[in-house]
Design a protein around this motif. Structure first.
Motif, PDB file in Angstrom:
ATOM      1  N   ASP A  95       0.719  -1.149   0.060  1.00 26.33           N
ATOM      2  CA  ASP A  95       0.016   0.100   0.091  1.00 26.33           C
ATOM      3  C   ASP A  95       0.794   1.229   0.089  1.00 26.33           C
ATOM      4  O   ASP A  95       0.502   2.216  -0.808  1.00 26.33           O
ATOM      5  CB  ASP A  95      -0.956  -0.013   1.130  1.00 26.33           C
ATOM      6  CG  ASP A  95      -1.874  -1.045   1.270  1.00 26.33           C
ATOM      7  OD1 ASP A  95      -2.243  -1.340   0.085  1.00 26.33           O
ATOM      8  OD2 ASP A  95      -2.613  -1.369   2.167  1.00 26.33           O
ATOM      9  N   ALA A 135       2.353   1.508  -3.583  1.00 23.02           N
ATOM     10  CA  ALA A 135       1.336   2.427  -4.244  1.00 23.02           C
ATOM     11  C   ALA A 135       0.953   3.528  -4.042  1.00 23.02           C
ATOM     12  O   ALA A 135       0.672   4.514  -5.127  1.00 23.02           O
ATOM     13  CB  ALA A 135      -0.096   1.566  -4.192  1.00 23.02           C
ATOM     14  N   GLU A 136       1.064   4.110  -2.941  1.00 27.61           N
ATOM     15  CA  GLU A 136       0.825   5.677  -2.592  1.00 27.61           C
ATOM     16  C   GLU A 136       1.978   6.691  -3.287  1.00 27.61           C
ATOM     17  O   GLU A 136       1.677   7.775  -3.674  1.00 27.61           O
ATOM     18  CB  GLU A 136       0.773   6.013  -1.201  1.00 27.61           C
ATOM     19  CG  GLU A 136      -0.418   5.315  -0.539  1.00 27.61           C
ATOM     20  CD  GLU A 136      -0.082   5.228   1.108  1.00 27.61           C
ATOM     21  OE1 GLU A 136       0.706   5.886   1.635  1.00 27.61           O
ATOM     22  OE2 GLU A 136      -1.142   4.763   1.613  1.00 27.61           O
ATOM     23  N   ASP A 155       3.952   5.506  -5.851  1.00 29.34           N
ATOM     24  CA  ASP A 155       4.168   5.261  -7.427  1.00 29.34           C
ATOM     25  C   ASP A 155       2.848   5.511  -8.106  1.00 29.34           C
ATOM     26  O   ASP A 155       2.031   5.045  -8.220  1.00 29.34           O
ATOM     27  CB  ASP A 155       4.646   3.951  -7.638  1.00 29.34           C
ATOM     28  CG  ASP A 155       5.183   3.534  -8.860  1.00 29.34           C
ATOM     29  OD1 ASP A 155       5.078   4.474 -10.060  1.00 29.34           O
ATOM     30  OD2 ASP A 155       5.750   2.731  -9.158  1.00 29.34           O
ATOM     31  N   PRO A 156       2.804   6.595  -8.992  1.00 28.42           N
ATOM     32  CA  PRO A 156       1.595   6.917  -9.750  1.00 28.42           C
ATOM     33  C   PRO A 156       1.339   5.810 -10.973  1.00 28.42           C
ATOM     34  O   PRO A 156      -0.012   5.594 -11.018  1.00 28.42           O
ATOM     35  CB  PRO A 156       2.255   8.428 -10.347  1.00 28.42           C
ATOM     36  CG  PRO A 156       3.352   8.470 -10.363  1.00 28.42           C
ATOM     37  CD  PRO A 156       3.998   7.479  -9.293  1.00 28.42           C
ATOM     38  N   ARG A 192       1.798   2.627 -10.338  1.00 30.96           N
ATOM     39  CA  ARG A 192       1.117   1.437  -9.563  1.00 30.96           C
ATOM     40  C   ARG A 192      -0.345   1.939  -9.167  1.00 30.96           C
ATOM     41  O   ARG A 192      -1.313   1.216  -9.368  1.00 30.96           O
ATOM     42  CB  ARG A 192       1.793   1.178  -8.275  1.00 30.96           C
ATOM     43  CG  ARG A 192       1.258  -0.077  -7.744  1.00 30.96           C
ATOM     44  CD  ARG A 192       2.124  -0.579  -6.474  1.00 30.96           C
ATOM     45  NE  ARG A 192       3.511  -0.965  -7.149  1.00 30.96           N
ATOM     46  CZ  ARG A 192       3.727  -2.437  -7.448  1.00 30.96           C
ATOM     47  NH1 ARG A 192       2.516  -3.146  -7.271  1.00 30.96           N
ATOM     48  NH2 ARG A 192       4.613  -2.770  -7.755  1.00 30.96           N
ATOM     49  N   ARG A 193      -0.519   3.126  -9.053  1.00 26.41           N
ATOM     50  CA  ARG A 193      -1.787   3.820  -8.360  1.00 26.41           C
ATOM     51  C   ARG A 193      -2.655   3.808  -9.651  1.00 26.41           C
ATOM     52  O   ARG A 193      -3.925   3.387  -9.499  1.00 26.41           O
ATOM     53  CB  ARG A 193      -1.689   5.183  -8.116  1.00 26.41           C
ATOM     54  CG  ARG A 193      -1.449   5.401  -6.464  1.00 26.41           C
ATOM     55  CD  ARG A 193      -1.779   6.613  -6.031  1.00 26.41           C
ATOM     56  NE  ARG A 193      -1.276   7.618  -6.897  1.00 26.41           N
ATOM     57  CZ  ARG A 193      -0.214   8.296  -6.726  1.00 26.41           C
ATOM     58  NH1 ARG A 193       0.596   8.289  -5.771  1.00 26.41           N
ATOM     59  NH2 ARG A 193      -0.087   9.471  -7.451  1.00 26.41           N
ATOM     60  N   GLU A 247      -3.800   0.132 -10.401  1.00 21.63           N
ATOM     61  CA  GLU A 247      -4.776  -0.328  -9.482  1.00 21.63           C
ATOM     62  C   GLU A 247      -6.336   0.239  -9.527  1.00 21.63           C
ATOM     63  O   GLU A 247      -7.070  -0.405  -9.344  1.00 21.63           O
ATOM     64  CB  GLU A 247      -4.268  -0.062  -7.853  1.00 21.63           C
ATOM     65  CG  GLU A 247      -3.344  -1.069  -7.470  1.00 21.63           C
ATOM     66  CD  GLU A 247      -2.499  -0.969  -6.136  1.00 21.63           C
ATOM     67  OE1 GLU A 247      -2.998   0.149  -5.432  1.00 21.63           O
ATOM     68  OE2 GLU A 247      -1.861  -1.506  -5.845  1.00 21.63           O
ATOM     69  N   GLU A 248      -6.243   1.576 -10.117  1.00 19.79           N
ATOM     70  CA  GLU A 248      -7.424   2.214 -10.134  1.00 19.79           C
ATOM     71  C   GLU A 248      -8.045   1.495 -11.331  1.00 19.79           C
ATOM     72  O   GLU A 248      -9.281   1.300 -11.526  1.00 19.79           O
ATOM     73  CB  GLU A 248      -7.199   3.713 -10.560  1.00 19.79           C
ATOM     74  CG  GLU A 248      -8.407   4.401 -10.950  1.00 19.79           C
ATOM     75  CD  GLU A 248      -9.672   4.541  -9.726  1.00 19.79           C
ATOM     76  OE1 GLU A 248     -10.555   4.631 -10.076  1.00 19.79           O
ATOM     77  OE2 GLU A 248      -9.013   4.391  -8.634  1.00 19.79           O
ATOM     78  N   GLU A 271     -12.765  -2.270  -4.758  1.00 20.39           N
ATOM     79  CA  GLU A 271     -11.589  -1.673  -4.260  1.00 20.39           C
ATOM     80  C   GLU A 271     -11.120  -2.410  -2.916  1.00 20.39           C
ATOM     81  O   GLU A 271      -9.738  -2.565  -2.945  1.00 20.39           O
ATOM     82  CB  GLU A 271     -12.033  -0.218  -3.391  1.00 20.39           C
ATOM     83  CG  GLU A 271     -12.196   0.996  -4.243  1.00 20.39           C
ATOM     84  CD  GLU A 271     -12.469   2.118  -3.798  1.00 20.39           C
ATOM     85  OE1 GLU A 271     -12.773   2.411  -2.439  1.00 20.39           O
ATOM     86  OE2 GLU A 271     -12.693   3.306  -4.448  1.00 20.39           O
ATOM     87  N   ARG A 294      -7.491  -4.439  -3.135  1.00 19.76           N
ATOM     88  CA  ARG A 294      -6.555  -4.271  -1.817  1.00 19.76           C
ATOM     89  C   ARG A 294      -6.228  -5.592  -1.193  1.00 19.76           C
ATOM     90  O   ARG A 294      -4.913  -5.688  -0.717  1.00 19.76           O
ATOM     91  CB  ARG A 294      -7.297  -3.158  -0.688  1.00 19.76           C
ATOM     92  CG  ARG A 294      -6.937  -1.965  -0.698  1.00 19.76           C
ATOM     93  CD  ARG A 294      -7.496  -1.278   0.400  1.00 19.76           C
ATOM     94  NE  ARG A 294      -8.217  -0.281  -0.019  1.00 19.76           N
ATOM     95  CZ  ARG A 294      -9.904  -0.293   0.551  1.00 19.76           C
ATOM     96  NH1 ARG A 294     -10.162  -1.076   1.297  1.00 19.76           N
ATOM     97  NH2 ARG A 294     -10.533   0.611   0.095  1.00 19.76           N
TER      98      ARG A 294
END
Length: 107
Positions: A31, A34-35, A37-38, A40-41, A44-45, A86, A90
């Motif tokens: 997590d 992911a916060e 690394d854009p 990875r974000r 995940e989105e 979501e 996660r």
């Protein structure tokens, strides 16, 4: 009056203390990554949107007849499906985000 001798109190030792349980709300290493690394974000989105659409297609967006229904339930059902998607991501998801991340990252 009859009196009975009282028994001495049993000596009790406190049970050994256990280590504190991990906080389920604390972010995991993945997590935190992911916060920061854009890419990875974004992956995940995309996986979240994909899973939400899969859940809708599977009928999880349909309200059962005996559940109460109403306009409010219909309006907020999409939020529930999104929150479920979501949580699935996660919890590890279906692997789409990880595959996209590795395919698109610069080596």
């Amino acid at each position: 009056m009859i009196s009975f001798p009282s028994a001495p109190p049993a000596s009790r030792s406190d049970p050994p203390s256990l280590p504190p349980a991990p906080d389920p709300a604390a972010p995991s290493v993945q997590d935190r990554m992911a916060e920061t690394d854009p890419l990875r974000r974004a992956a995940e989105e995309l996986e979240t949107v994909f899973i939400a659409e899969m859940l809708k297609s599977a009928g999880l967006n349909d309200t059962p007849d005996g559940f109460g229904g109403g306009a409010g339930e219909e309006q907020f059902q999409s939020f529930l499906v999104r929150a479920q998607a979501e949580q699935i991501v996660r919890s590890g998801g279906v692997g789409l985000a990880e595959s996209l991340f590795h395919a698109l990252k610069d080596d």
